[in-house]
Design a protein around this motif. Structure first.
Motif, mmCIF file in Angstrom:
data_model
loop_
_atom_site.group_PDB
_atom_site.id
_atom_site.type_symbol
_atom_site.label_atom_id
_atom_site.label_comp_id
_atom_site.label_asym_id
_atom_site.label_seq_id
_atom_site.Cartn_x
_atom_site.Cartn_y
_atom_site.Cartn_z
ATOM 1 N N MET A 50 74.401 52.593 130.945
ATOM 2 C CA MET A 50 76.089 52.244 130.495
ATOM 3 C C MET A 50 75.563 53.043 128.557
ATOM 4 N N ILE A 51 75.156 52.779 128.143
ATOM 5 C CA ILE A 51 75.022 52.793 126.734
ATOM 6 C C ILE A 51 75.277 55.137 126.735
ATOM 7 N N VAL A 52 74.321 55.438 127.331
ATOM 8 C CA VAL A 52 74.145 56.967 127.348
ATOM 9 C C VAL A 52 75.267 57.567 128.503
ATOM 10 N N GLY A 53 75.608 56.592 129.556
ATOM 11 C CA GLY A 53 77.293 57.263 130.399
ATOM 12 C C GLY A 53 78.699 57.439 129.241
ATOM 13 N N PHE A 54 78.068 56.162 129.027
ATOM 14 C CA PHE A 54 79.915 55.718 128.252
ATOM 15 C C PHE A 54 79.976 56.942 126.546
ATOM 16 N N ALA A 55 78.571 56.844 125.951
ATOM 17 C CA ALA A 55 78.606 58.117 125.450
ATOM 18 C C ALA A 55 78.306 59.975 125.497
ATOM 19 N N GLN A 56 78.087 60.232 126.446
ATOM 20 C CA GLN A 56 78.152 61.170 127.548
ATOM 21 C C GLN A 56 79.726 61.628 127.454
ATOM 22 N N SER A 57 80.614 60.456 128.204
ATOM 23 C CA SER A 57 81.865 60.539 128.523
ATOM 24 C C SER A 57 82.700 60.238 127.222
ATOM 25 N N GLY A 58 82.276 60.786 125.672
ATOM 26 C CA GLY A 58 83.189 60.477 124.435
ATOM 27 C C GLY A 58 83.736 58.996 124.457
ATOM 28 N N CYS A 59 83.103 57.846 124.789
ATOM 29 C CA CYS A 59 83.779 56.844 125.279
ATOM 30 C C CYS A 59 83.099 55.702 124.308
ATOM 31 N N PHE A 60 83.188 56.610 122.613
ATOM 32 C CA PHE A 60 81.506 55.973 122.110
ATOM 33 C C PHE A 60 81.676 53.770 121.026
ATOM 34 N N ASP A 61 83.161 54.020 121.194
ATOM 35 C CA ASP A 61 83.442 52.110 120.693
ATOM 36 C C ASP A 61 82.950 51.257 122.217
ATOM 37 N N GLU A 62 82.974 51.597 123.359
ATOM 38 C CA GLU A 62 82.228 51.279 124.451
ATOM 39 C C GLU A 62 80.858 51.301 124.184
ATOM 40 N N ALA A 63 79.993 52.838 124.164
ATOM 41 C CA ALA A 63 78.758 52.680 124.420
ATOM 42 C C ALA A 63 78.079 51.908 122.839
ATOM 43 N N PHE A 64 78.877 51.693 121.411
ATOM 44 C CA PHE A 64 78.281 50.896 121.143
ATOM 45 C C PHE A 64 78.035 49.286 121.063
ATOM 46 N N GLY A 65 79.184 49.477 121.827
ATOM 47 C CA GLY A 65 79.462 47.747 122.014
ATOM 48 C C GLY A 65 78.872 47.377 123.218
ATOM 49 N N PHE A 66 77.769 48.330 123.866
ATOM 50 C CA PHE A 66 76.759 47.540 124.631
ATOM 51 C C PHE A 66 75.509 47.705 124.193
ATOM 52 N N PHE A 67 75.688 48.299 122.921
ATOM 53 C CA PHE A 67 74.525 48.402 122.378
ATOM 54 C C PHE A 67 74.132 47.274 121.476
ATOM 55 N N ARG A 68 75.604 46.435 121.362
ATOM 56 C CA ARG A 68 75.616 45.544 120.321
ATOM 57 C C ARG A 68 74.849 44.439 120.883
ATOM 58 N N GLU A 69 75.990 44.529 122.464
ATOM 59 C CA GLU A 69 75.567 43.342 123.293
ATOM 60 C C GLU A 69 74.488 43.634 123.797
ATOM 61 N N LEU A 70 73.793 44.314 123.953
ATOM 62 C CA LEU A 70 71.862 44.082 123.947
ATOM 63 C C LEU A 70 71.244 43.342 123.209
ATOM 64 N N GLN A 71 71.719 43.149 121.872
ATOM 65 C CA GLN A 71 71.387 43.129 120.815
ATOM 66 C C GLN A 71 71.391 41.890 121.143
ATOM 67 N N ARG A 72 72.276 40.940 121.342
ATOM 68 C CA ARG A 72 72.471 40.117 121.562
ATOM 69 C C ARG A 72 72.424 38.981 122.564
ATOM 70 N N GLU A 73 71.733 39.755 123.594
ATOM 71 C CA GLU A 73 70.842 39.313 124.658
ATOM 72 C C GLU A 73 69.283 39.153 124.086
ATOM 73 N N GLY A 74 68.916 39.973 122.897
ATOM 74 C CA GLY A 74 67.746 39.925 123.073
ATOM 75 C C GLY A 74 66.843 40.745 123.164
ATOM 76 N N ILE A 75 67.250 41.614 123.572
ATOM 77 C CA ILE A 75 66.360 42.620 124.459
ATOM 78 C C ILE A 75 66.678 43.566 123.169
ATOM 79 N N ARG A 76 65.072 43.961 123.556
ATOM 80 C CA ARG A 76 64.844 44.941 122.098
ATOM 81 C C ARG A 76 64.672 46.660 122.869
ATOM 82 N N PRO A 77 65.599 47.690 121.644
ATOM 83 C CA PRO A 77 66.541 48.091 122.630
ATOM 84 C C PRO A 77 64.390 49.536 123.010
ATOM 85 N N ASN A 78 64.949 50.153 123.854
ATOM 86 C CA ASN A 78 63.738 51.652 123.847
ATOM 87 C C ASN A 78 64.014 52.936 123.506
#
Length: 643
Positions: free
Chosen positions: A240-268
């Motif tokens: 989701m993060i990479v896909g939205f970033a590559q499509s130019g939907c930067f705010d959504e990509a940032f949003g998914f990353f923030r949600e990932l952090q809120r879920e307590g998942i360690r970024p890979n």
């Protein structure tokens, strides 16, 4: 297995490099264990599959064993199938069929079909399918699944479906293979139907669906599927993060990353490089800094790919000091991507001589440049006006490194001559090319004609372009610009009528600015809202101050309409980068650098305005347009008006 064999196999399992494998091989050779089929098979497997750079050694090992068995052949075929030369696996398979009397097993067919898939070789793939049919292995679960993947890689989704339908009891892996095949061949509806019919879905099934939607630009469907997922893993979030970033939907990509952090998942690695890519494309410097801190805190700074993404983020956000710092702190053994990224970053900012210095350091380090590296070097020479150096490196690429120029390298040379005003030289170069010039090369030359106002040559170039890409709006605009600068208003009007008749529309210009880690987008002529009204109000005050204190006179020669002078001034007044810089002055704290990303080339009037604002308001402005960076400070630009 005796103690000596156990020791040898145990030592092999701990080997991480080719050097240590060779030491174990020496021990096995000294003790005579290398003649033992089991030990030799393990040694071959380690070299062909486990160690990334040991395949050549595996092939040499294989040649020295007198009577290799099916396991050894399969091991070598498997390693070659995943290599840069998968066709060699087909050669080894043919040898295996000639020399072994035992029937070929399912593993052999699965590995060699993988090789055919990686070659994209439909003829060999179908021949192997026939052989599997003769051996009664075509409906074998393992072989059938690989056949589906092979036909998908060759773009034959109908054949993949037929293989799937003939499988007696397809498991979830086979279902996932046909799902992937449908998406890979562009059959999104077929993939959706397959997904609905699946008797059992696992997490991989959902991730394939997400990836398929993202790759076909069905982002809303990807969102809906993501929300339906009961379980998500690193792959789900990264997709989701990479896909939205590559499509130019930067705010959504940032949003998914923030949600990932809120879920307590360690970024890979994938999620970090994906969100950093979004930062780079959007020019989100502040968010990029936060991510850099996260990388350091998580102890992931050793990852080359993450470092490369950080370098790209800082350079594309206009901060070369941080880009240099990231590059210098990388491990001594930098990848070719790291070197090339740094050269490209310096090139974008106009630091041509420094880019050449980095290239020389790369050569001294023993890293061999590739074609992409030379594109970056030629780009650096082009944007810094280093014509002689560019010609030197163009020759060096072929003579010293044996790299045949591709169409991109020829395009860089046309750009090099064109930007320097050597238009006739560029035109002659295009006509002397050993390959047919494409639309991009002609368009590069047309852009140079626009910059230097050469009407006659621009018309010749546009004629060549019309045959290759007649509906490109940018070409019409460039030629209109040449006519307008020359005052040929009848030609401008005729060209604009032609555009209207052919329903060719000019791509709208937009600019993006980051304020307090929020991205704001501006587009000329877009329907007003509170943000644009605030920007316009601030801009009116700025333009008045520039006229009084900076002596600003609008640059309207390139405005495409033969209209009154006041209307021309209003036209350039509304350009999106002016709105973005005005909004930045209104909202950002004093002393902060204003960073703007624009999708088109910055016009001369906006360039002049940015220089005056930096002087009158004492602010630094960094603008990234579609081809390079402009850093405005104290009334001057880093490009030295050469862009």
């Amino acid at each position: 297995m005796n103690p000596a064999e156990q020791l040898c196999v145990s030592l092999l399992s701990k080997c991480k490099t080719l050097k240590t494998v060779k030491q174990v091989h020496a021990f096995a050779s000294k003790t005579g264990l290398d003649a033992h089929p089991f030990v030799f098979g393990k040694l071959l497997l380690h070299c062909a599959v486990t160690i990334s750079d040991a395949l050549r050694y595996a092939r040499r090992l294989f040649l020295h064993f007198r009577n290799p068995d099916a396991f050894m052949y399969n091991t070598l075929i498997r390693g070659l199938a995943e290599s840069d030369t998968p066709h060699n696996a087909l050669v080894v398979f043919a040898e295996m069929r000639r020399k072994l009397t035992d029937p070929i097993d399912s593993f052999s067919f699965a590995f060699v079909l993988k090789a055919a898939a990686n070659c994209g070789d439909l003829r060999d793939g179908m021949r192997l399918h026939c052989q599997a049919l003769v051996c009664g292995l075509d409906t074998h679960l393992f072989v059938g699944t690989t056949l589906i993947s092979m036909y998908a890689e060759c773009g034959r989704v109908k054949f993949a479906r037929l293989v799937f339908e003939e499988m007696r009891e397809p498991n979830v892996v086979a279902w996932n293979a046909i799902l992937t095949a449908c998406f890979r061949c562009g059959d999104a509806k077929g993939a959706e139907a397959m997904f609905r019919w699946m008797p059992l879905r696992n997490l991989t099934s959902w991730n394939i669906l997400l990836s398929g939607y993202v790759k076909t630009d069905e982002l809303e469907l990807a969102k809906k599927a993501f929300l339906r997922m009961l379980m998500k893993d690193d792959v789900s979030w990264s997709t989701m993060i990479v896909g939205f970033a590559q499509s130019g939907c930067f705010d959504e990509a940032f949003g998914f990353f923030r949600e990932l952090q809120r879920e307590g998942i360690r970024p890979n690695e994938a999620s970090l490089t994906g969100v950093l890519s979004a930062c780079a494309q959007a020019g989100a410097f502040e968010f990029g800094k936060i991510l850099h801190g996260l990388v350091e805190k998580a102890g992931l700074h050793w990852m080359i790919s993450v470092n490369n993404a950080l370098l790209d983020t800082y350079s594309k956000s206009g901060n070369m000091d941080m880009a240099r710092l990231v590059f210098e702190r990388m491990p001594e053994k930098k990848s070719i991507i790291s070197w090339t990224s740094m050269i490209a970053a310096l090139a974008m900012h106009g630091y041509g001589k420094e880019a050449i210095q980095i290239f020389r350091k790369m050569e001294m380090s023993g890293t061999k440049p590739d074609g992409i590296t030379f594109i970056s070097v030629l780009y650096a020479c082009s944007h810094a006006g280093l014509v002689d150096e560019g010609c030197e490196y163009f020759a060096k690429m072929r003579v010293l490194y044996g790299i045949e120029p591709a169409i991109e390298h020829y395009g860089c040379m046309v750009d090099l001559y064109g930007r320097a005003g050597k238009l006739q030289k560029a035109y002659d170069f295009v006509h002397e090319l050993p390959i047919s010039p494409n639309a991009v090369i002609w368009r590069t030359l047309l852009g140079a004609c626009s910059i230097h106002g050469n009407v006659e040559l621009a018309e010749q170039v546009k004629e060549a372009l019309s045959k290759l890409d007649p509906d490109n709006s940018g070409d019409h605009v460039l030629l209109s610009n040449v006519y307008a600068v020359a005052g040929k208003w009848k030609d401008v009007a005729a060209l604009r009528r032609s555009m209207a008749d052919q329903r060719i529309k000019k791509a709208p210009g937009w600019s993006v600015i980051e304020v307090d880690r929020v991205m704001y987008s501006f587009m000329a002529g877009k329907q007003s809202n509170k943000i644009t009204e605030e920007a316009y109000e601030k801009l009116r005050g700025i333009m008045l101050k520039l006229r009084v204190e900076g002596g600003y006179v609008p640059e309207v020669r390139s405005v495409l309409h033969d209209i009154e002078e006041e209307d021309k001034e209003d036209s350039v007044f509304r350009h999106s980068e002016k709105l973005a810089v005005a909004f930045g002055l209104a909202r950002q704290r004093e002393g902060q650098i204003i960073r703007i990303v624009k999708n088109l080339r910055v016009c001369r009037d906006c360039h002049t305005v940015m220089k005056l604002i930096s002087k009158v308001y004492g602010v630094e402005i960094v603008v990234r347009d579609r081809s390079r960076f402009h850093s405005f400070k104290d009334g001057s630009c880093s490009c030295k008006d050469y862009w």
